[in-house]
Structure formats: C-alpha cells, structure tokens
Motif scaffolding. Structure first.
Motif, PDB file in Angstrom:
ATOM      1  N   PRO A   1      -3.247  35.988  21.823  1.00  0.00           N
ATOM      2  CA  PRO A   1      -2.412  36.490  20.755  1.00  0.00           C
ATOM      3  C   PRO A   1      -0.983  35.657  21.087  1.00  0.00           C
ATOM      4  N   MET A   2      -0.808  34.355  20.882  1.00  0.00           N
ATOM      5  CA  MET A   2       0.384  33.497  20.831  1.00  0.00           C
ATOM      6  C   MET A   2       0.514  32.793  19.791  1.00  0.00           C
ATOM      7  N   GLU A   3       1.867  32.524  19.656  1.00  0.00           N
ATOM      8  CA  GLU A   3       2.135  31.802  18.336  1.00  0.00           C
ATOM      9  C   GLU A   3       1.726  30.043  18.545  1.00  0.00           C
ATOM     10  N   GLN A   4       1.784  29.645  19.803  1.00  0.00           N
ATOM     11  CA  GLN A   4       1.701  28.071  19.954  1.00  0.00           C
ATOM     12  C   GLN A   4       1.371  28.019  21.683  1.00  0.00           C
ATOM     13  N   LEU A   5       0.248  27.056  22.058  1.00  0.00           N
ATOM     14  CA  LEU A   5      -0.073  26.724  23.338  1.00  0.00           C
ATOM     15  C   LEU A   5       0.907  25.423  23.608  1.00  0.00           C
ATOM     16  N   ARG A   6       1.854  25.452  24.414  1.00  0.00           N
ATOM     17  CA  ARG A   6       2.664  24.288  24.719  1.00  0.00           C
ATOM     18  C   ARG A   6       2.113  23.398  25.948  1.00  0.00           C
TER      19      ARG A   6
ATOM     20  N   LEU B   1     -12.012  20.969  27.522  1.00  0.00           N
ATOM     21  CA  LEU B   1     -11.249  22.153  26.571  1.00  0.00           C
ATOM     22  C   LEU B   1     -10.281  21.499  25.587  1.00  0.00           C
ATOM     23  N   ILE B   2      -9.874  22.076  24.702  1.00  0.00           N
ATOM     24  CA  ILE B   2      -8.826  21.794  23.702  1.00  0.00           C
ATOM     25  C   ILE B   2      -8.019  22.864  23.025  1.00  0.00           C
ATOM     26  N   ALA B   3      -6.868  22.912  23.173  1.00  0.00           N
ATOM     27  CA  ALA B   3      -6.098  23.961  22.448  1.00  0.00           C
ATOM     28  C   ALA B   3      -5.920  23.720  20.932  1.00  0.00           C
ATOM     29  N   ARG B   4      -5.923  24.943  20.133  1.00  0.00           N
ATOM     30  CA  ARG B   4      -5.925  24.850  18.872  1.00  0.00           C
ATOM     31  C   ARG B   4      -5.031  26.072  18.201  1.00  0.00           C
ATOM     32  N   SER B   5      -4.511  26.008  16.984  1.00  0.00           N
ATOM     33  CA  SER B   5      -4.090  27.050  16.313  1.00  0.00           C
ATOM     34  C   SER B   5      -5.331  27.842  15.802  1.00  0.00           C
ATOM     35  N   GLY B   6      -5.060  29.212  16.020  1.00  0.00           N
ATOM     36  CA  GLY B   6      -5.928  30.140  15.320  1.00  0.00           C
ATOM     37  C   GLY B   6      -6.210  30.179  13.956  1.00  0.00           C
ATOM     38  N   PRO B   7      -7.277  30.866  13.253  1.00  0.00           N
ATOM     39  CA  PRO B   7      -7.464  30.952  11.992  1.00  0.00           C
ATOM     40  C   PRO B   7      -6.350  31.995  11.293  1.00  0.00           C
ATOM     41  N   PRO B   8      -6.425  32.097  10.061  1.00  0.00           N
ATOM     42  CA  PRO B   8      -5.347  32.856   9.400  1.00  0.00           C
ATOM     43  C   PRO B   8      -6.086  34.486   9.627  1.00  0.00           C
ATOM     44  N   PRO B   9      -5.071  35.374   9.700  1.00  0.00           N
ATOM     45  CA  PRO B   9      -3.442  35.160   9.204  1.00  0.00           C
ATOM     46  C   PRO B   9      -2.690  35.003  10.128  1.00  0.00           C
ATOM     47  N   GLY B  10      -3.098  34.987  11.608  1.00  0.00           N
ATOM     48  CA  GLY B  10      -2.292  34.487  12.637  1.00  0.00           C
ATOM     49  C   GLY B  10      -1.013  35.235  12.692  1.00  0.00           C
ATOM     50  N   PRO B  11      -0.108  34.970  13.594  1.00  0.00           N
ATOM     51  CA  PRO B  11      -0.019  34.041  14.567  1.00  0.00           C
ATOM     52  C   PRO B  11      -1.169  34.232  15.799  1.00  0.00           C
ATOM     53  N   ASN B  12      -1.925  33.185  16.034  1.00  0.00           N
ATOM     54  CA  ASN B  12      -2.967  33.301  17.045  1.00  0.00           C
ATOM     55  C   ASN B  12      -3.337  31.841  17.509  1.00  0.00           C
ATOM     56  N   THR B  13      -3.740  31.758  18.760  1.00  0.00           N
ATOM     57  CA  THR B  13      -4.338  30.572  19.249  1.00  0.00           C
ATOM     58  C   THR B  13      -5.864  30.758  19.734  1.00  0.00           C
ATOM     59  N   VAL B  14      -6.408  29.489  19.797  1.00  0.00           N
ATOM     60  CA  VAL B  14      -7.824  29.536  20.289  1.00  0.00           C
ATOM     61  C   VAL B  14      -8.132  28.324  21.146  1.00  0.00           C
TER      62      VAL B  14
ATOM     63  N   ILE C   1       0.688  27.469  29.454  1.00  0.00           N
ATOM     64  CA  ILE C   1       1.849  27.996  29.077  1.00  0.00           C
ATOM     65  C   ILE C   1       1.988  28.052  27.515  1.00  0.00           C
ATOM     66  N   ALA C   2       2.381  29.251  27.087  1.00  0.00           N
ATOM     67  CA  ALA C   2       2.254  29.615  25.583  1.00  0.00           C
ATOM     68  C   ALA C   2       3.914  30.211  24.993  1.00  0.00           C
ATOM     69  N   LEU C   3       3.755  30.029  23.807  1.00  0.00           N
ATOM     70  CA  LEU C   3       5.091  30.567  23.320  1.00  0.00           C
ATOM     71  C   LEU C   3       4.490  31.979  22.547  1.00  0.00           C
ATOM     72  N   GLY C   4       4.928  32.913  22.884  1.00  0.00           N
ATOM     73  CA  GLY C   4       4.700  34.399  22.608  1.00  0.00           C
ATOM     74  C   GLY C   4       5.629  35.177  22.001  1.00  0.00           C
ATOM     75  N   CYS C   5       5.175  36.200  21.086  1.00  0.00           N
ATOM     76  CA  CYS C   5       6.227  36.757  20.338  1.00  0.00           C
ATOM     77  C   CYS C   5       6.280  38.398  20.921  1.00  0.00           C
ATOM     78  N   LEU C   6       6.948  39.135  20.685  1.00  0.00           N
ATOM     79  CA  LEU C   6       6.983  40.707  20.959  1.00  0.00           C
ATOM     80  C   LEU C   6       5.790  41.163  20.839  1.00  0.00           C
ATOM     81  N   PRO C   7       5.222  41.954  21.760  1.00  0.00           N
ATOM     82  CA  PRO C   7       4.011  42.640  21.842  1.00  0.00           C
ATOM     83  C   PRO C   7       3.746  43.558  20.449  1.00  0.00           C
ATOM     84  N   ASN C   8       2.600  43.214  19.796  1.00  0.00           N
ATOM     85  CA  ASN C   8       2.046  43.870  18.488  1.00  0.00           C
ATOM     86  C   ASN C   8       3.190  43.692  17.426  1.00  0.00           C
ATOM     87  N   ALA C   9       4.021  42.729  17.663  1.00  0.00           N
ATOM     88  CA  ALA C   9       4.851  41.982  16.629  1.00  0.00           C
ATOM     89  C   ALA C   9       4.778  40.580  15.832  1.00  0.00           C
ATOM     90  N   CYS C  10       3.326  40.015  16.329  1.00  0.00           N
ATOM     91  CA  CYS C  10       3.317  38.836  15.763  1.00  0.00           C
ATOM     92  C   CYS C  10       2.675  39.097  14.260  1.00  0.00           C
TER      93      CYS C  10
END
Length: 373
Positions: free
Chosen positions: A312-317, A285-298, A326-335
């Motif tokens: 529903p993350m900003e970045q997969l670390r 598998l490979i971790a990538r940034s998600g499609p716009p409008p983001g933030p999202n990861t896939v 391990i990911a970087l996530g923002c406040l729930p429903n605030a991304c």
C-alpha cells in the motif's frame, strides 16, 4: 545496559511505532546462537533480525570475479523528522544525502544536505549538485552556478574536497558508477534547471566518463532529445555499469549507449523502468507501480511474471535487500485522498504487511538520495 536488554527495548519500541509482529524481540534473541549482537540489523525475512554485517559482491567490471566485502546492514531511523536529522539506513542502502527543492516558472534550485559521519546527521552544504559513492567514503560535487568546469572529490569523514578534476566541457549533473570507480558527468551548454525564453530550450551537449583513480576524463558528444521537454536530461548508469542511458518521456523510457556514446540495445527489463527501485539485488524481482486506482505498488517475478506482493505504497524507492524495500507511503487509510501527498519513507516487506517508519511525515519539498553502503 547489556546488549540483550538494549536489543529487546529497541524491538519493542518498533512494535509500538510500526506494524511489527509481536514477540519479535524474543524471536530475535533466540536466533543469536550464542553470538554477541553489536547492532540491530535488517536481514532476509520480515521478522528476522541479525547481528553485525552482511557481505555483497563488488568489483565485477571487465568480467573479473566478484570480491566480497562486509557491508553494514544496521537499521537507522528518524521517524520524528522529515527531512531526517539523524542518519537513515536499512539493509544494504543508506540515505546518503537529500535536497530541498524550490522552483518558479523560470528556475529550479536545490539546497543540499549531506550525511556527516562525525555528527551522525545531515549537514547543509554549498554545492550545486552532488552524488555519494558506494561505500559512503567519497562524494562528488559540483560548485555553482551550473554548468561548471570542474568536479570535486570530497572525503565524507572530513567533509572536505581532497582534489578537483578539471573538465573540458561544463558539467550540470553527475553520477557514480555502481562499482564506485567511475563518474558519469552530464554536460550542458547552459544551466539545465533554468527555462529559456521558449517553452523548451535543450542544453545537454554530451557526457564525460571519469576514471576517479587516474583522474582521466573523456568527453563524448550526445545532444539533448528534442522530444523530451525537460531541460535537465541527465545520463544514468545501467544496472551492471557497462552501459549508460538517457531519459525519454515515452516508452521505452530509456535509450542505452556504450561508454563511447554508441547506441546499444537495452539490458533485459531496464528500458521500460520507471519506478526508482527497479530490479532486486539478486536479479529475480522487479518493483512496479500498481494498477489503478492506486496509489499502490507491486513486485513481480521477472522469470514468470507472477505477482509476488502488493504494497500500500505510493512508490518503491530502493531495495534494502532481496525481500525488503524502502518506499514512500502516505498516511494510513489515506492513500487516494487528501492524505496522499503527506508521506514518509518506510521499510516494507514484499507482502506489504510489515512496515517500519524511517522518517517523519512531510508534504513534499525534499528528495532523498540513496547509496549502497
């Protein structure tokens, strides 16, 4: 308190603080199959809690067969603090160090904090740059001001430098090889974190590969990329540790070289990698940034290209194991709003539905360093 009571209390506390399936404690205890549980451990499967340690393969250089050694996979969190005050780890990786950055238009400085096994927390250290070896037994350090002409090898248990390795060219950055046997040192003519009198003033001169056991060091000239406007252009290791790469600003984002500095074709799926997590431990598998409008990861399947999960993350670390990151996530429903940059580190499964907080929330200012345990 007996082990079963302690395990049950720990898992129920997670359920209050994170999106963890109800009844997880009962399911975990039923999976014990009579074995004594010493620690709560992360394992494959979003709801699986295993005991003890796992095993991974190391020592695969030069075609040698892998050698298995036990790896601690216990879960450690500090959800009330950012940066963390207590040790943070999940699966096969640990937050081994972090730095707090401060900058102005002319100079960027780092204050480093290193994991201290004796206290179980992080200790402020005076080094200008550092990296922790796989296994968390040693760290390599550079004293300031950068660049410097020696590398220190530090014992993590004592937090003391056991010996210094002199260098023929001045170092501004360094990185341990995946097997923990070699150091890759990036050399600079001047401080790579200080801007020159012009908008861009490259300073990288090349790299040094150090065999840590023998302390032999070999320098290779490889100047900075003139199209890259960053003054710091550190080299990194390929996933296998057989090649090194230099950063680029445009695709492909990495140029690869042999350990002698000869240009080399990129390993599959590594040249265009931007997300820190990259390829999963099993290589599927490979971790990538998600499609716009983001933030999202896939996460995608490397063989089929099929999307296997959205988070529903900003970045997969970093990959904790083959099914958790391990990911970087923002406040729930605030991304995507003003809460986007008020974030925390979390442990998340591929589906994005099971989330365990690892640190507290903080608005930027610190950068974690992850190391294989």
């Amino acid at each position: 308190m007996n082990t079963e009571t302690h395990l049950r209390q720990t898992l129920e506390e997670w359920s209050e603080d994170a999106r963890v399936p109800t009844g997880l404690a009962d399911r975990a205890l039923r999976r014990r199959t009579g074995r004594r549980v010493a620690k709560v451990a992360l394992a494959v499967g979003a709801a699986a809690i295993l005991a003890g340690t796992g095993a991974v393969a190391i020592g695969t250089r030069s075609g040698a067969p892998p050698v298995a050694r036990p790896v601690d996979t216990s879960l450690h969190t500090d959800p009330d603090h950012a940066p963390p005050q207590r040790f943070v780890a999940a699966g096969q990786v640990a937050l081994s160090a972090y730095y707090v950055g401060q900058g102005d238009p002319r100079k960027f400085t780092r204050t480093w904090y290193l994991y201290d096994p004796a206290s179980g927390g992080y200790k402020k250290v005076p080094w200008a740059w550092l990296d922790v070896a796989p296994g968390l037994g040693q760290a390599a350090v550079l004293d300031g001001p950068l660049p410097t002409t020696r590398v220190g090898i530090l014992d993590m248990k004592t937090q003391r430098v056991t010996h210094w390795i002199p260098l023929k060219a001045a170092a501004g950055g360094l990185s341990w090889s995946p097997d923990g046997r070699q150091l890759l040192v990036t050399t600079y003519a001047r401080d790579p974190d200080k801007m020159g009198s012009t908008p861009f003033s490259g300073a990288r001169t090349g790299f040094i590969v150090i065999d840590v056991k023998s302390r032999k060091a070999h320098f290779h000239s490889l100047l900075y990329d003139r199209e890259n406007q960053n003054t710091r252009q550190d080299f990194g290791w390929s996933r296998s540790g057989k090649l090194i790469w230099a950063p680029r600003l445009t695709t492909p984002f990495r140029d690869f070289y042999t350990l002698n500095g000869e240009p080399q074709g990129p390993p599959p799926n590594e040249a265009d990698r931007q997300d820190p997590a990259g390829i999963s431990p099993n290589g599927r598998l490979i971790a990538r940034s998600g499609p716009p409008p983001g933030p999202n990861t896939v996460v995608n399947d490397l063989q089929t290209g099929k999307q296997v999960g959205v988070q529903p993350m900003e970045q997969l670390r970093a990959w904790a194991d083959d099914t958790h990151l391990i990911a970087l996530g923002c406040l729930p429903n605030a991304c995507g709003s003003k809460g986007e940059y008020y974030n925390r580190l979390v442990l998340i499964d591929l589906s994005g539905k099971t989330i365990i907080p690892l640190t507290g929330y903080k608005k930027g200012g610190w950068e974690p360093i992850f190391t294989h345990r």
